[in-house]
Enzyme design. Sequence first.
Site, mmCIF file in Angstrom:
data_model
loop_
_atom_site.group_PDB
_atom_site.id
_atom_site.type_symbol
_atom_site.label_atom_id
_atom_site.label_comp_id
_atom_site.label_asym_id
_atom_site.label_seq_id
_atom_site.Cartn_x
_atom_site.Cartn_y
_atom_site.Cartn_z
ATOM 1 C CG ASN A 66 -2.113 -0.959 0.949
ATOM 2 O OD1 ASN A 66 -2.566 -1.271 0.058
ATOM 3 N ND2 ASN A 66 -2.419 -1.497 1.927
ATOM 4 C CD GLU A 88 -2.632 -7.278 6.601
ATOM 5 O OE1 GLU A 88 -1.541 -7.145 7.294
ATOM 6 O OE2 GLU A 88 -3.724 -6.569 6.369
#
Length: 675
Positions: free
Chosen positions: A564, A599
């Site tokens: 990210n 995640e």
Amino acid sequence: MKAAVIPDHDLSRMLLDSLSTGVFGLDRSGRFTFLNRAAIRLFGFTAPERVLGKESHALTCHANDLGIRYSESDCPIYRVIATGRVLESATDTFRRTDGSPFFAQVHAAPLFDDIGDVCGAVVAVEDITERLLRERTLAQYKAVFEASRDAIVLHDQRVIIHCNPATIALFNARTRNDLVGGHPGGFSPAFQPDGRASREAADTYVRQALTEGSVAYEWLYQALDGHIFPSEVMLSRVDLPEGPILQAVIRDVTERQMAERALRRSESELAAAQEIAHLGNWVWEIKGGAITWSDEVYRIFGIEPGGFSPTFADFLRMVHPADREPVRKAVDKAVDGLSEYDLEHRILRADGSQRIVHERGRIVQDSTGQPVRMRGTVQDITERRSLEDQLRYERNLGDTVLEGLPAIFFLLDTKRNLVRWNRNLEEVTGATAEEIRAAHALDFVDPVDRERVAEAISTTLREGSAEIDAGLVAPNGSIVPYFFTGNRVTLDGQTFLVGFGVDLSERRRLEEELERQAAHDHLTGLYNRWKFEEALELEMERTRRYGATFSLIMFDIDHFKRVNDRHGHDAGDTALRKMADLVRHQIRRTDVLARWGGEEFMLLLSETGLDDALQLAEATRRRVGDAEFPDAGRLTISLGLTEHKPGETMSNLLKRVDAALYQAKERGRDCTVAL
């Protein structure tokens, strides 16, 4: 005194009859062999003797959760008898003897004879209609709450506890946190227009809503940027198990109030215009162009009497642009003596309004026969034309409305013949007007529903109204679900049934989609945490009952924050979707894969011991490590796994698999740890 001894078969019967779940037995051919009291009540049978030995599929109208009936070959219960396999759990629909449907959770197990052949089945049916309706209602409310254009605020008597996105926009807030926790009357000016302090007035309405159930009122709010706006508020009490809360539906009425003020001004002007005379006299001097109007003509044209001296050019400018050429030609013909001046046309008044006038005129000639002036009248016929238009409108209104309805409309006589209908009935059934006129109303109904529909028609004609769900047969043979309402009416002394039918296909599709969205993660399409816990609970129950085992694998993406940070959240989302696809193709159809959060993923492996689970985990780890992720490149995962232990709770199982994943992280990531 000796205690009475109850025979085994009597004891079994007593136990069955004490159950709230319907239980019945079937023989090899699907005929009833026994039913407990709950099953008799559930299906509306009067007594078990009336159905014992009879074929169960026809009597219970077994269908899937969409209401589509199973054939005998597709029936899950009959499949248990045919295959000898247990039907763990299925959600289907049945119909009672009165035709009313209900949703049910179905469990079925085969029965075997002494040589091991299937000789029948035992079926348990639990009515879950009320539970499904509650769940669907909650899902629908959540969807409406989030999508509503009106601001919706939930609060107790002291503070705001929740609000929807429309509320955030209405008050120009950044997030819900800017509003949640505030006093219900705090986002308002200090005083309301009636002079009451806002906080005190808000508390008054809160008490009234709690006492009476709801209260509607007008209110001034103040947004976070300081601007004040008027609103309508509907404050309602919502009773929850933990106590009542209040729901406020807020609608900004700034634009509506402005429109209402403009409408009141327009209505005032119209009322004044209706009071004046509708007929005026005029004289036009042809050579000089000057026109003399009576006061009535000025008023018809919307001008203060005597305000100016009009000319023929002024008059033409006040004629509607589309009518000026016809008026000019009619005047020329009258001046030339070719015809009388007699016509209707539109005028535009100084205030911008439009009127319709009827003008008549005659030419005055001099001694030589030359036209010197025209004398005439003008009459405002706007109201008369409006009335004529209204009469035409009312004649056509019925057909226009009926043809414009999204629903089916039909009118039945007492002989059940269709005497009137709209185009929707023709489109749904594929029948022409002639075919409908020659047919019986029940000819277009699903044969399965015809008896119930006939009874509903009789009920409507006898009692005044009725409602029913039934299917219509489409041109391709498919059945389209409809909700029909019927009412008895009297027209010209005759009795008819007027009915409407609403297509339920889209509503059912939306219900299914809401259920799907409630159980799936929107990004990956996998089960969400709530749905996974439900599947895990069912698996633990199955394991407890049948002594099987299963394993859990918990894994997450190593260093996912770097993805990210370096490539952006779009790349992170793409990586999560790719990860879901990789693992989904690695597992069996009986395994359950879910996004646990962020995640982290969770994998339930049914009937799988620790060793086999370890092999799958390692194969998954290698498969992920060999894959190329768009933008993110190569990624690795850390996995923790554990096998379910008999008697342990879900909480302990989840803690252990979480600890295993933590150890995998501690060992350097990109590895599997089993506990």
